[in-house]
Design a protein around this motif. Structure first.
Motif, PDB file in Angstrom:
ATOM      1  N   LYS A  28      -8.814  31.659   2.716  1.00  0.00           N
ATOM      2  CA  LYS A  28     -10.093  32.607   2.357  1.00  0.00           C
ATOM      3  C   LYS A  28     -10.846  31.795   1.441  1.00  0.00           C
ATOM      4  CE  LYS A  28      -9.016  36.413   5.380  1.00  0.00           C
ATOM      5  NZ  LYS A  28      -8.648  37.683   5.115  1.00  0.00           N
ATOM      6  N   GLN A  29     -10.700  31.065   0.968  1.00  0.00           N
ATOM      7  CA  GLN A  29     -11.143  30.336  -0.375  1.00  0.00           C
ATOM      8  C   GLN A  29     -12.179  30.274  -0.604  1.00  0.00           C
ATOM      9  OE1 GLN A  29      -9.481  26.144  -1.134  1.00  0.00           O
ATOM     10  NE2 GLN A  29     -10.949  25.498  -1.746  1.00  0.00           N
ATOM     11  N   ASP A  30     -13.241  30.856  -1.503  1.00  0.00           N
ATOM     12  CA  ASP A  30     -14.220  30.864  -1.661  1.00  0.00           C
ATOM     13  C   ASP A  30     -15.252  30.757  -0.538  1.00  0.00           C
ATOM     14  OD1 ASP A  30     -14.453  28.987  -4.544  1.00  0.00           O
ATOM     15  OD2 ASP A  30     -13.644  27.987  -3.589  1.00  0.00           O
ATOM     16  N   SER A  31     -14.713  31.949  -0.002  1.00  0.00           N
ATOM     17  CA  SER A  31     -15.255  33.394   1.571  1.00  0.00           C
ATOM     18  C   SER A  31     -16.349  33.275   1.249  1.00  0.00           C
ATOM     19  CB  SER A  31     -14.436  34.173   1.448  1.00  0.00           C
ATOM     20  OG  SER A  31     -14.117  35.176   0.181  1.00  0.00           O
ATOM     21  N   GLU A  32     -16.986  33.173   0.000  1.00  0.00           N
ATOM     22  CA  GLU A  32     -18.513  34.071  -0.370  1.00  0.00           C
ATOM     23  C   GLU A  32     -19.705  32.499  -0.085  1.00  0.00           C
ATOM     24  OE1 GLU A  32     -17.183  32.091  -4.182  1.00  0.00           O
ATOM     25  OE2 GLU A  32     -16.383  33.492  -2.698  1.00  0.00           O
ATOM     26  N   ILE A  33     -19.060  31.253   0.219  1.00  0.00           N
ATOM     27  CA  ILE A  33     -19.683  30.256   0.862  1.00  0.00           C
ATOM     28  C   ILE A  33     -20.014  29.704   1.642  1.00  0.00           C
ATOM     29  CG2 ILE A  33     -19.626  27.817  -0.480  1.00  0.00           C
ATOM     30  CD1 ILE A  33     -20.119  29.021  -2.323  1.00  0.00           C
ATOM     31  N   ASN A  34     -21.258  29.968   1.949  1.00  0.00           N
ATOM     32  CA  ASN A  34     -21.030  28.948   3.638  1.00  0.00           C
ATOM     33  C   ASN A  34     -22.573  27.996   3.825  1.00  0.00           C
ATOM     34  OD1 ASN A  34     -24.010  30.650   3.855  1.00  0.00           O
ATOM     35  ND2 ASN A  34     -22.898  32.492   3.484  1.00  0.00           N
ATOM     36  N   SER A  35     -22.406  27.748   4.912  1.00  0.00           N
ATOM     37  CA  SER A  35     -23.587  26.327   5.421  1.00  0.00           C
ATOM     38  C   SER A  35     -24.730  26.714   4.703  1.00  0.00           C
ATOM     39  CB  SER A  35     -23.693  26.470   6.489  1.00  0.00           C
ATOM     40  OG  SER A  35     -23.674  27.051   7.822  1.00  0.00           O
ATOM     41  N   LYS A  36     -25.120  27.734   4.873  1.00  0.00           N
ATOM     42  CA  LYS A  36     -26.607  28.277   4.509  1.00  0.00           C
ATOM     43  C   LYS A  36     -26.702  28.354   2.857  1.00  0.00           C
ATOM     44  CE  LYS A  36     -28.085  30.406   8.285  1.00  0.00           C
ATOM     45  NZ  LYS A  36     -26.434  29.963   9.274  1.00  0.00           N
ATOM     46  N   ASN A  37     -25.340  28.586   2.187  1.00  0.00           N
ATOM     47  CA  ASN A  37     -26.125  29.087   0.661  1.00  0.00           C
ATOM     48  C   ASN A  37     -25.234  27.479  -0.310  1.00  0.00           C
ATOM     49  OD1 ASN A  37     -22.833  29.726   0.780  1.00  0.00           O
ATOM     50  ND2 ASN A  37     -23.570  31.888  -0.112  1.00  0.00           N
ATOM     51  N   ILE A  38     -24.498  27.244   0.051  1.00  0.00           N
ATOM     52  CA  ILE A  38     -23.628  26.068  -0.457  1.00  0.00           C
ATOM     53  C   ILE A  38     -24.530  25.073  -1.752  1.00  0.00           C
ATOM     54  CG2 ILE A  38     -23.250  23.902   1.504  1.00  0.00           C
ATOM     55  CD1 ILE A  38     -20.692  23.252   0.125  1.00  0.00           C
ATOM     56  N   LYS A 212     -16.966  21.923  14.778  1.00  0.00           N
ATOM     57  CA  LYS A 212     -17.692  22.181  14.054  1.00  0.00           C
ATOM     58  C   LYS A 212     -18.614  24.089  13.175  1.00  0.00           C
ATOM     59  CE  LYS A 212     -20.035  19.092  17.105  1.00  0.00           C
ATOM     60  NZ  LYS A 212     -18.529  18.373  17.773  1.00  0.00           N
ATOM     61  N   ASP A 213     -17.522  24.093  12.831  1.00  0.00           N
ATOM     62  CA  ASP A 213     -17.515  25.326  11.822  1.00  0.00           C
ATOM     63  C   ASP A 213     -18.044  24.751  10.428  1.00  0.00           C
ATOM     64  OD1 ASP A 213     -16.791  27.419  10.366  1.00  0.00           O
ATOM     65  OD2 ASP A 213     -15.560  28.361  11.428  1.00  0.00           O
ATOM     66  N   MET A 214     -19.314  24.367   9.843  1.00  0.00           N
ATOM     67  CA  MET A 214     -20.152  24.453   8.649  1.00  0.00           C
ATOM     68  C   MET A 214     -20.100  24.850   7.705  1.00  0.00           C
ATOM     69  SD  MET A 214     -21.062  21.427   9.993  1.00  0.00           S
ATOM     70  CE  MET A 214     -21.669  20.414  11.634  1.00  0.00           C
ATOM     71  N   ASP A 215     -19.502  26.719   8.102  1.00  0.00           N
ATOM     72  CA  ASP A 215     -19.106  27.164   7.016  1.00  0.00           C
ATOM     73  C   ASP A 215     -17.839  27.410   6.751  1.00  0.00           C
ATOM     74  OD1 ASP A 215     -21.616  28.787   7.151  1.00  0.00           O
ATOM     75  OD2 ASP A 215     -20.881  30.196   8.875  1.00  0.00           O
ATOM     76  N   SER A 221     -14.438  22.046   1.061  1.00  0.00           N
ATOM     77  CA  SER A 221     -15.362  21.361   0.327  1.00  0.00           C
ATOM     78  C   SER A 221     -16.222  21.403  -1.130  1.00  0.00           C
ATOM     79  CB  SER A 221     -16.315  20.864   1.235  1.00  0.00           C
ATOM     80  OG  SER A 221     -15.884  20.715   2.392  1.00  0.00           O
ATOM     81  N   TYR A 222     -16.193  22.829  -1.259  1.00  0.00           N
ATOM     82  CA  TYR A 222     -17.080  22.925  -2.293  1.00  0.00           C
ATOM     83  C   TYR A 222     -17.126  22.908  -3.745  1.00  0.00           C
ATOM     84  CZ  TYR A 222     -19.490  26.503  -5.619  1.00  0.00           C
ATOM     85  OH  TYR A 222     -19.701  27.024  -6.765  1.00  0.00           O
ATOM     86  N   ARG A 223     -15.482  23.137  -3.677  1.00  0.00           N
ATOM     87  CA  ARG A 223     -15.091  22.895  -5.470  1.00  0.00           C
ATOM     88  C   ARG A 223     -14.925  21.075  -5.788  1.00  0.00           C
ATOM     89  NH1 ARG A 223     -11.776  27.081  -7.609  1.00  0.00           N
ATOM     90  NH2 ARG A 223     -12.436  28.424  -6.135  1.00  0.00           N
ATOM     91  N   LYS A 224     -14.869  20.817  -4.650  1.00  0.00           N
ATOM     92  CA  LYS A 224     -14.798  19.394  -4.958  1.00  0.00           C
ATOM     93  C   LYS A 224     -16.012  18.903  -4.726  1.00  0.00           C
ATOM     94  CE  LYS A 224     -12.050  15.591  -3.905  1.00  0.00           C
ATOM     95  NZ  LYS A 224     -11.682  15.227  -3.249  1.00  0.00           N
TER      96      LYS A 224
END
Length: 322
Positions: A28-38, A212-215, A221-224
């Motif tokens: 559940k790493q960075d679960s607040e991140i999704n494809s719409k807000n990254i 194709k689970d973009m979220d 991928s957020y951290r890098k």
């Protein structure tokens, strides 16, 4: 030159071997991140400064294959048996003003050993991000490395099957912090446990791309992506470009992952990052992450290396994807 598209006060915690045995993969790493807000979340972390140095490492090689590491993280490699010159931006690999360069040289496929004519030169240069076309703001030869030669001007370590050398160099303007810099040292922990955790993560990554689970892709991928954007002072278009490049793989026609086999466990970042590297000797596989895929692009089949690694951030007890 290749640009990298595709890091307060806390009580220091060192994990024991028994603790890491029980460490789980944080699914559940960075679960607040999704494809719409990254994109917006990454942009919130980017800071701009009066001086924004973009550092570039340029190399010239002759009669050898090679790998280049900055702070023990691979920047580039070539096993194509060709002599050429190229450059890569290195800001995402810098951990401060003092850094290390590691060069590893290998013989070409038609040679069993490194030849006396082997040559390898590296130099670090910079340009100003806010004035990219200003020749006055460019700095050449901030650091220069030359593979050692003997009195006859021949490669000093000719006859060896591998050459490795590490040098320290200093830069004047690295105002950001890469997120894995203070992660736990994993080198002394059980290799079988580490391998199992990496395989679990790699399989989760594969499933997210195939579904194709973009979220989910955004979350691991957020951290890098954040480190790359912060260290290179990206604007919104550049962040978007990196995200589009990554998601284009998930959206690609006939996406297929290579089997997770023929690999070895490899540490990077002086033991703070760990992953699986292919042990295959084919040009497209040698030195690459074991997380490889192929897909159709522009009507033809192409391949991609998804260079995800694992680490345990400072103050945490679970593995996270980087």
């Amino acid at each position: 030159m290749k640009r990298s598209i595709l890091s307060l006060v806390i009580l220091f915690t060192t994990l024991s071997c028994s603790q890491i045995s029980n460490s789980q993969l944080n699914t559940k790493q960075d679960s607040e991140i999704n494809s719409k807000n990254i994109i917006e979340k990454i942009l919130q972390n980017i800071r701009h400064y009066p001086k924004e140095s973009k550092y570039v490492i340029s190399h010239t090689n002759g009669m050898c294959n090679f790998e280049i590491f900055i702070n023990d993280v691979k920047v580039t490699k070539s096993f194509n048996n060709e002599s050429f010159s190229s450059g890569n931006e290195i800001n995402p690999y810098l951990t401060g003003n003092t850094n290390t360069l590691k060069v590893v040289l290998y013989p070409r496929e038609d040679l069993e050993k490194l030849d006396g004519q082997t040559e390898f030169d590296v130099k670090v240069e910079s340009y100003e991000n806010t004035e990219r076309l200003s020749a006055e703001k460019q700095q050449n030869d901030l650091f220069v490395y030359n593979a050692p030669k003997d009195k006859d001007n021949l490669f000093k370590d000719a006859g060896k099957g591998r050459f490795e050398e590490t040098k320290t160099f200093k830069l004047s303007n690295v105002p950001y912090t890469i997120s894995w810099k203070d992660s736990q040292d994993l080198k002394n922990f059980d290799k079988k446990i580490l391998e199992a955790k990496i395989l679990e993560a790699y399989k989760m990554i594969q499933e997210a791309f195939k579904a194709k689970d973009m979220d989910k892709i955004a979350q691991f991928s957020y951290r890098k992506m954040k480190d790359q954007a912060v260290s290179q002072y990206f604007d919104k278009d550049e962040v978007q470009e990196g995200w589009d490049e990554l998601t284009s793989i998930a959206k690609a026609e006939s996406l297929e992952f290579m089997p997770l086999e023929h690999y070895e466990l490899v540490f990077y970042g002086d033991g703070k990052l760990v992953g699986l590297k292919s042990t295959k000797k084919d040009k497209g596989f040698r030195g690459a992450s074991a997380l490889l895929c192929k897909f159709k692009k522009g009507g033809s089949l192409t391949g991609a290396e998804l260079d995800y690694l694992l680490h345990i951030p400072k103050g945490k007890t679970e593995f996270e994807i980087y």
